[in-house]
Design an enzyme around this catalytic site. Structure first.
Site, short mmCIF file in Angstrom:
data_model
loop_
_atom_site.label_atom_id
_atom_site.label_comp_id
_atom_site.label_asym_id
_atom_site.label_seq_id
_atom_site.Cartn_x
_atom_site.Cartn_y
_atom_site.Cartn_z
N ARG A 33 0.79 -1.23 0.00
CA ARG A 33 0.00 0.00 0.00
C ARG A 33 0.83 1.28 0.00
O ARG A 33 0.28 2.36 0.03
CB ARG A 33 -0.93 0.00 1.20
N SER A 34 2.16 1.15 0.00
CA SER A 34 2.98 2.36 -0.04
C SER A 34 4.12 2.17 -1.03
O SER A 34 4.37 1.06 -1.48
CB SER A 34 3.55 2.68 1.35
N GLY A 35 4.81 3.25 -1.31
CA GLY A 35 5.91 3.20 -2.27
C GLY A 35 7.27 2.99 -1.64
O GLY A 35 8.29 3.23 -2.27
N THR A 43 3.74 0.17 -5.47
CA THR A 43 2.46 0.28 -4.78
C THR A 43 1.40 -0.44 -5.60
O THR A 43 1.34 -0.29 -6.82
CB THR A 43 2.06 1.76 -4.61
#
Length: 156
Positions: A33-35, A43
């Site tokens: 859910r994040s980079g 992501t």
């Protein structure tokens, strides 16, 4: 054509059974859910985690999932210390510090697929499995239709 259909059937059934049986053998998908792990793991990717991986057999460079404040985090191991594992996201400027111990270690990432996370998110994984099955039925039907000999002399 029958060999191609048989191979397609085998691949799709293995895929569907794999989705359903993976939790039984300790494999679990997680949506990124994040980079923090970009560019390697983008992501929206799905990481497949071996939740039965041995904590004592991890090495620097391995990508792991651990729990931090109620959130699952996917980061790379920088070093292994006596008091825990130091991790860092590939795209982060600073390390997480010693964040992982046997108590919050979830598992080791062994494979990921970019961009399909929204399909496997929450209850939608059953939708994904159903979509794959429908694609199977359509492709199988097309292959079946093409394998029949054409009639001669008839009009369409």
């Amino acid at each position: 054509m029958k060999a191609a259909k048989l191979i397609l059937n085998i691949i799709i059934w293995i895929f569907l059974l794999g989705i359903l049986a993976a939790p039984l053998v300790g494999i679990r998908p997680y949506v990124v859910r994040s980079g923090s792990m970009e560019p390697e793991i983008k992501t929206g990717s799905v990481v497949f985690v071996n939740e039965r991986a041995d904590y004592n057999e991890l090495d620097p460079g391995d990508i792991i999932v651990f729990e931090n404040g109620g959130t699952k985090v996917t980061h790379r191991i920088l070093s292994i210390q006596a008091d825990g594992i130091e991790t860092k996201g590939d795209n982060n400027n600073t390390t997480d510090g010693i964040t992982t111990t046997k108590n919050n270690f979830t598992g080791k990432v062994f494979y990921w697929i970019p961009g399909i996370g929204f399909l496997l998110d929450g209850k939608r994984k059953w939708l994904f499995a159903a979509a794959v099955f429908l694609i199977y039925l359509v492709v199988s039907g097309i292959a079946e239709g093409r394998s029949e000999p054409a009639e001669e002399g008839g009009k369409c």
